[in-house]
Scaffold this motif. Structure first.
Motif, PDB file in Angstrom:
ATOM      1  N   ILE A   1       0.794  -1.312   0.064  1.00  0.00           N
ATOM      2  CA  ILE A   1      -0.242   0.009   0.072  1.00  0.00           C
ATOM      3  C   ILE A   1       0.764   1.076   0.249  1.00  0.00           C
ATOM      4  O   ILE A   1       1.889   1.299   0.956  1.00  0.00           O
ATOM      5  N   LYS A   2       0.526   2.274  -0.764  1.00  0.00           N
ATOM      6  CA  LYS A   2       1.327   3.519  -1.151  1.00  0.00           C
ATOM      7  C   LYS A   2       1.016   4.520   0.061  1.00  0.00           C
ATOM      8  O   LYS A   2       0.055   4.822  -0.189  1.00  0.00           O
ATOM      9  N   GLY A   3       1.949   4.800   1.129  1.00  0.00           N
ATOM     10  CA  GLY A   3       1.682   5.492   2.169  1.00  0.00           C
ATOM     11  C   GLY A   3       1.500   7.067   1.660  1.00  0.00           C
ATOM     12  O   GLY A   3       0.783   7.621   2.142  1.00  0.00           O
ATOM     13  N   LYS A   4       1.893   7.220   0.370  1.00  0.00           N
ATOM     14  CA  LYS A   4       1.859   8.780  -0.038  1.00  0.00           C
ATOM     15  C   LYS A   4       0.185   9.218  -0.291  1.00  0.00           C
ATOM     16  O   LYS A   4      -0.205  10.244  -0.139  1.00  0.00           O
ATOM     17  N   ILE A   5      -0.193   7.970  -0.885  1.00  0.00           N
ATOM     18  CA  ILE A   5      -1.621   8.217  -1.263  1.00  0.00           C
ATOM     19  C   ILE A   5      -2.666   8.311  -0.032  1.00  0.00           C
ATOM     20  O   ILE A   5      -3.438   8.956   0.006  1.00  0.00           O
ATOM     21  N   ILE A   6      -2.355   7.388   1.015  1.00  0.00           N
ATOM     22  CA  ILE A   6      -2.945   7.646   2.190  1.00  0.00           C
ATOM     23  C   ILE A   6      -2.859   8.954   2.881  1.00  0.00           C
ATOM     24  O   ILE A   6      -3.833   9.453   3.540  1.00  0.00           O
ATOM     25  N   GLU A   7      -1.657   9.275   2.844  1.00  0.00           N
ATOM     26  CA  GLU A   7      -1.254  10.680   3.464  1.00  0.00           C
ATOM     27  C   GLU A   7      -2.043  11.895   2.652  1.00  0.00           C
ATOM     28  O   GLU A   7      -2.501  12.704   3.172  1.00  0.00           O
ATOM     29  N   ALA A   8      -2.266  11.780   1.312  1.00  0.00           N
ATOM     30  CA  ALA A   8      -3.063  12.661   0.600  1.00  0.00           C
ATOM     31  C   ALA A   8      -4.384  12.690   1.028  1.00  0.00           C
ATOM     32  O   ALA A   8      -5.016  13.768   0.992  1.00  0.00           O
ATOM     33  N   PHE A   9      -4.933  11.589   1.071  1.00  0.00           N
ATOM     34  CA  PHE A   9      -6.318  11.407   1.520  1.00  0.00           C
ATOM     35  C   PHE A   9      -6.381  11.990   2.904  1.00  0.00           C
ATOM     36  O   PHE A   9      -7.542  12.608   3.011  1.00  0.00           O
ATOM     37  N   LYS A  10      -5.686  12.005   3.723  1.00  0.00           N
ATOM     38  CA  LYS A  10      -5.810  12.632   5.117  1.00  0.00           C
ATOM     39  C   LYS A  10      -6.024  14.119   5.014  1.00  0.00           C
ATOM     40  O   LYS A  10      -6.769  14.614   5.571  1.00  0.00           O
ATOM     41  N   TYR A  11      -5.332  14.568   3.848  1.00  0.00           N
ATOM     42  CA  TYR A  11      -5.403  16.147   3.811  1.00  0.00           C
ATOM     43  C   TYR A  11      -6.802  16.559   2.605  1.00  0.00           C
ATOM     44  O   TYR A  11      -6.583  17.629   2.227  1.00  0.00           O
ATOM     45  N   GLY A  12      -7.271  15.559   2.267  1.00  0.00           N
ATOM     46  CA  GLY A  12      -8.398  15.790   1.207  1.00  0.00           C
ATOM     47  C   GLY A  12      -7.921  16.256  -0.128  1.00  0.00           C
ATOM     48  O   GLY A  12      -8.565  16.931  -0.855  1.00  0.00           O
ATOM     49  N   THR A  13      -6.868  15.650  -0.304  1.00  0.00           N
ATOM     50  CA  THR A  13      -5.835  16.016  -1.570  1.00  0.00           C
ATOM     51  C   THR A  13      -6.290  14.690  -2.630  1.00  0.00           C
ATOM     52  O   THR A  13      -5.686  13.673  -2.207  1.00  0.00           O
ATOM     53  N   PRO A  14      -6.872  15.343  -3.759  1.00  0.00           N
ATOM     54  CA  PRO A  14      -7.044  14.233  -4.822  1.00  0.00           C
ATOM     55  C   PRO A  14      -5.822  13.453  -5.334  1.00  0.00           C
ATOM     56  O   PRO A  14      -4.931  14.372  -5.488  1.00  0.00           O
ATOM     57  N   VAL A  15      -5.927  12.349  -5.734  1.00  0.00           N
ATOM     58  CA  VAL A  15      -4.826  11.525  -6.235  1.00  0.00           C
ATOM     59  C   VAL A  15      -5.020  10.883  -7.578  1.00  0.00           C
ATOM     60  O   VAL A  15      -6.156  10.173  -7.842  1.00  0.00           O
ATOM     61  N   ILE A  16      -4.054  11.048  -8.500  1.00  0.00           N
ATOM     62  CA  ILE A  16      -4.254  10.720  -9.875  1.00  0.00           C
ATOM     63  C   ILE A  16      -2.828   9.719  -9.733  1.00  0.00           C
ATOM     64  O   ILE A  16      -1.668   9.886  -9.659  1.00  0.00           O
ATOM     65  N   THR A  17      -3.170   8.438 -10.064  1.00  0.00           N
ATOM     66  CA  THR A  17      -2.276   7.364 -10.178  1.00  0.00           C
ATOM     67  C   THR A  17      -2.573   6.260 -11.005  1.00  0.00           C
ATOM     68  O   THR A  17      -3.567   6.274 -11.868  1.00  0.00           O
ATOM     69  N   THR A  18      -1.816   5.162 -11.054  1.00  0.00           N
ATOM     70  CA  THR A  18      -1.886   3.866 -11.813  1.00  0.00           C
ATOM     71  C   THR A  18      -2.613   2.792 -11.036  1.00  0.00           C
ATOM     72  O   THR A  18      -2.618   2.959  -9.707  1.00  0.00           O
ATOM     73  N   PRO A  19      -3.180   1.814 -11.582  1.00  0.00           N
ATOM     74  CA  PRO A  19      -3.268   0.595 -11.146  1.00  0.00           C
ATOM     75  C   PRO A  19      -2.597   0.009  -9.744  1.00  0.00           C
ATOM     76  O   PRO A  19      -2.795  -0.437  -8.760  1.00  0.00           O
ATOM     77  N   ILE A  20      -1.138   0.305  -9.998  1.00  0.00           N
ATOM     78  CA  ILE A  20      -0.176   0.087  -9.075  1.00  0.00           C
ATOM     79  C   ILE A  20      -0.338   0.691  -7.696  1.00  0.00           C
ATOM     80  O   ILE A  20      -0.348   0.271  -6.652  1.00  0.00           O
ATOM     81  N   GLY A  21      -0.559   1.974  -8.034  1.00  0.00           N
ATOM     82  CA  GLY A  21      -0.797   3.213  -6.815  1.00  0.00           C
ATOM     83  C   GLY A  21      -1.997   2.747  -5.978  1.00  0.00           C
ATOM     84  O   GLY A  21      -2.100   2.738  -4.889  1.00  0.00           O
TER      85      GLY A  21
END
Length: 522
Positions: free
Chosen positions: A378-398
């Motif tokens: 699991i990618k910590g950067k994505i969970i951290e972005a969600f914490k601050y309500g920041t949308p994430v653009i990623t691949t299926p890997i992310g």
């Protein structure tokens, strides 16, 4: 003429090791003449008692009488929550053990540790009584035994957690000898062999040697290591040797069970352990900067590859539609070579290096980009972005393991609904698709607000530590209470401890002898 002067202790170590090796050779059937019947009768392997405790020989394990003793984490490197998501996850897991009432929690690593820096980086753990030990070198029996004795001084060690399979390989045989009644837990962090297989596919694509014209990200997400993969064999062996394995991603748990035949009772889902603040205020779209960001240490290959992919193939498409937008790349261990290669101020592509305030960075940026072409866990950067309500653009890997079913999980009939209700976009497999999704989230306030809200909700639903830690503690408690019975019935696990399968054990002992047998003199 050169001679070797040996101390009495060194001669005794040689004698002991030779006896052990004669015993191994004899019982493996390689040459029975090395070992007579009398030697075999009097030198059968015996189970050592735990340091700091005496096991009840007629009971199902010492933990039946002593529910919660000490927990020891073993790693090659110091704990560093400030520089990696893995460090954050380990820290949170240690806090979970403390909250559950375990008497002592310890962290020992093989490398050196700056005590002052450690007190600052792990302040909250130190204040709660966690003890840290450096130089716990696995191929130094006496030094490691001293660490174990220190850890078990107040209360016997009930649980030993190995940080990744490499630590299990290095330490587990000594833990098995010196803390026989301690539950041995492997924390995978992610499936290393899966990450390497995906990296191999991307590497072949980059070198032009794959011969496959299909999309590299699609091939990467659908890859799995083969049974003949030596690295995967090591990882699987480590899992079977352990009493319990913590698996970060649900996708990888199903890979291990469905594709590799690991019994589910040896596996436990252990994702992230987030503290949920329901009163936190999310910075709205209008107050955000016109900046894309990424977060990720530069000593992790998937992160650097993702930045190269972004700069070369995706960012020109984004800048074509948003000529004034900027991208800021943050991450620890950023070296001058990374800046020289990736920084492009003229085109708004900035390499910023270490992020001093991740909350400020993510709460003011508009969108986080994670163009990962390979990786695992699991990618910590994505969970951290969600914490601050920041949308994430990623691949299926992310997106893997973050509300997104993996290829080894049961079929999903509502994938369109999952895509529509994610905290951004996770299915970008081409540069064009990635750039389009990034621009849409960056410019469409209504879409951004929906994705922002959904990201916060996903983090709360999937990674709330009040929900994710209790099942782990329950699994550990059940294993501890029935440890002897479980081990007696774990025939496959026991076979991996047979001397013919213990190359790392004997290699470590050989290294110790080689490096400590006295000094050569002229």
């Amino acid at each position: 003429m050169r001679t070797t002067t040996l101390t009495r202790a060194a001669r005794m170590r040689i004698t002991t090791t030779v006896k052990r090796m004669r015993h191994v050779v004899a019982f493996s059937g390689m040459n029975a003449s090395f070992c007579d019947k009398k030697y075999r009768r009097h030198h059968r392997p015996t189970r050592r008692r735990s340091i700091g405790a005496v096991a009840d020989q007629n009971h199902e394990g010492v933990n039946n009488a002593r529910k919660k003793g000490a927990v020891l984490f073993l790693s090659f490197v110091p704990l560093s929550p400030e520089t990696s998501a893995a460090g954050v996850r380990t820290r949170d897991l240690m806090e979970g053990f403390l909250k559950a009432g375990f008497s002592d929690v310890h962290y020992a690593c093989a490398s050196k540790m700056d005590e002052q820096e450690n007190r600052e980086v792990n302040k909250q753990l130190v204040e709660r009584g966690v003890k840290f030990y450096a130089n716990a070198i696995p191929n130094r029996e006496d030094a490691f035994k001293t660490v174990l004795e220190e850890c078990g001084k107040r209360n016997p060690i009930d649980v030993v957690v190995f940080d990744r399979f490499l630590a299990e390989e290095a330490y587990s045989f000594r833990v098995r000898e010196m803390c026989a009644d301690a539950l041995r837990v492997l924390d995978m962090q992610d499936c290393h062999a899966l990450r390497r297989e995906r990296a191999r596919i991307v590497g072949l694509e980059s070198s032009g040697g794959s011969g496959d014209t299909s999309n590299v990200i699609e091939r990467s997400i659908n890859a799995k290591p083969e049974a003949t993969d030596d690295d995967f064999a090591r990882e699987i062996s480590s899992i079977f040797r352990s009493d319990l394995t913590l698996v970060c991603s649900s996708a990888e748990l199903e890979l291990l069970h469905a594709a590799c035949g690991v019994p589910k009772e040896k596996l436990c889902l252990a994702p992230f352990f987030e503290t949920i603040d329901t009163k936190s205020i999310i910075t709205p779209f209008a107050d955000r900067k016109d900046v894309f960001v990424s977060i990720g240490t530069f000593n992790h290959a998937p992160n650097v590859d993702g930045l190269r992919y972004l700069k070369k193939e995706i960012w020109p498409l984004i800048r074509g539609k948003l000529p004034n937008a900027e991208f800021h790349a943050f991450g620890a261990t950023c070296l001058p070579k990374h800046v020289d290669e990736l920084n492009d101020a003229k085109n708004g592509f900035f390499v910023k290096g270490f992020c001093k305030d991740i909350g400020e960075t993510l709460s003011t940026a508009k969108v986080l980009l994670a163009p990962l072409r390979f990786g695992a866990g699991i990618k910590g950067k994505i969970i951290e972005a969600f914490k601050y309500g920041t949308p994430v653009i990623t691949t299926p890997i992310g997106g893997e393991g973050i509300g997104v079913p993996g290829i080894f999980e049961n079929g999903c009939d509502n994938m369109d609904a999952i895509k529509a209700n994610w905290g951004g976009t996770f299915d970008c497999v081409t540069p064009a698709a990635f750039a389009t999704a990034a621009v849409d989230s960056f410019t469409n306030e209504s879409l951004w607000t929906k994705q922002s809200k959904r990201g916060v909700e996903l983090r709360n639903e999937l990674f709330n530590k009040e929900k994710t830690i209790p099942p782990i503690l329950e699994a550990i408690s059940n294993k501890c209470e029935n440890l002897r019975t479980i081990r007696n019935e774990d025939f496959i696990g026991a076979s991996f401890w047979h001397q013919s399968n213990r190359s790392t054990d004997f290699f470590s002992r050989w290294i110790e002898l080689k490096e400590t047998l006295g000094k050569k003199v002229a």
